[in-house]
Design an enzyme around this catalytic site. Sequence first.
Site, PDB file in Angstrom:
ATOM      1  N   LYS A  82      -1.381  -1.088  -4.132  1.00 19.08           N
ATOM      2  CA  LYS A  82      -2.396  -0.023  -4.060  1.00 19.08           C
ATOM      3  C   LYS A  82      -1.615   1.284  -4.130  1.00 19.08           C
ATOM      4  O   LYS A  82      -0.865   1.626  -3.218  1.00 19.08           O
ATOM      5  CB  LYS A  82      -3.186  -0.106  -2.747  1.00 19.08           C
ATOM      6  CG  LYS A  82      -4.182   1.049  -2.590  1.00 19.08           C
ATOM      7  CD  LYS A  82      -4.957   0.949  -1.273  1.00 19.08           C
ATOM      8  CE  LYS A  82      -6.110   1.943  -1.239  1.00 19.08           C
ATOM      9  NZ  LYS A  82      -5.778   3.227  -0.627  1.00 19.08           N
ATOM     10  N   TYR A 118       0.859  -1.178   0.000  1.00 24.71           N
ATOM     11  CA  TYR A 118       0.000   0.000   0.000  1.00 24.71           C
ATOM     12  C   TYR A 118       0.900   1.235   0.000  1.00 24.71           C
ATOM     13  O   TYR A 118       1.490   1.586   1.022  1.00 24.71           O
ATOM     14  CB  TYR A 118      -0.912  -0.068   1.224  1.00 24.71           C
ATOM     15  CG  TYR A 118      -1.866   1.087   1.435  1.00 24.71           C
ATOM     16  CD1 TYR A 118      -2.055   2.085   0.479  1.00 24.71           C
ATOM     17  CD2 TYR A 118      -2.611   1.170   2.611  1.00 24.71           C
ATOM     18  CE1 TYR A 118      -2.937   3.127   0.693  1.00 24.71           C
ATOM     19  CE2 TYR A 118      -3.511   2.207   2.830  1.00 24.71           C
ATOM     20  CZ  TYR A 118      -3.658   3.178   1.869  1.00 24.71           C
ATOM     21  OH  TYR A 118      -4.543   4.219   2.085  1.00 24.71           O
TER      22      TYR A 118
END
Length: 320
Positions: free
Chosen positions: A173, A143
């Site tokens: 992400k 992330y």
Amino acid sequence: MASPKKKLQGLVAATITPMTENGEINFSVIGQYVDYLVKEQGVKNIFVNGTTGEGLSLSVSERRQVAEEWVTQGRNKLDQVVIHVGALSLKESQELAQHAAEIGADGIAVIAPFFLKPWNKDVLINFLKEVAASAPALPFYYYHIPSLTGVKIRAEELLDGIQDKIPTFQGLKFSDTDLLDFGQCVDQNHQRQFSLLFGVDEQLLSGLVMGATGAVGSTYNYLGKKTNQMLEAFERKDFSSALNYQFCIQRFINFVVKLGFGVSQTKAIMTLVSGIPMGPPRLPLQKATREFTDNAEAKLKSLDFLSFTGVKDGNLEACS
């Protein structure tokens, strides 16, 4: 739920953690929340305990309970439940990763530790590798959110050779506006079938043009249907319609950003649109003001994002 081998793509809602007025987690509405996402927004993948879910403001015990509830309520309804297990403490992150595997999550994600920070790619990968190893059967996602972590290691650099160190690595992400970095993540990893998930909702069309395979974001909780229309237009190469949808979404986001838009305001908007009480955020965040909610509601109506009774305003802003 889907087999963990299935590629994560399409829209992924970054879930909100519903709370009671006194700041406890309101588990009772999560089943209703799942049904709302699937039936009203057409969103069947979720990202739990991330920024929008106030994951870093919850205790480890709370994060475990929230993850369990989403997995339980999402069974046979959601395609994929990815649990964010990042923490400042490696041990906590490992515990959360192991727990995610035990409860049947479809993947785990981790942000860079942001107090004592990794200073280069190798140090960051060593941290991520230790977490991933605690859930060796689960797809692992990084992330990337440098604006909040302060860790500026480029995603493109991180991805170079990462699967040699972390065999379960499946994708990213990418919550940053650096399209050069994102474009290079796509360009340099064509052969690897990574899920490259764009995380800046108001720029998603740019991410799709660059080769994003999907998107993770907070607005898909209540603008999922509209964003899915944009994805469908993009898929059929109707770029003019796709751009129209993106501009429409931008009109709303641009409006609320000027009012002050964050997790607290997302909770207020989701309560307004879905009718499911999301409650206040946890300190240090402050509850959204009544004024913000009223203004956001008026804007949503003018853009025809809200189904509401009475005659629709004949507003030029309304999106087709």
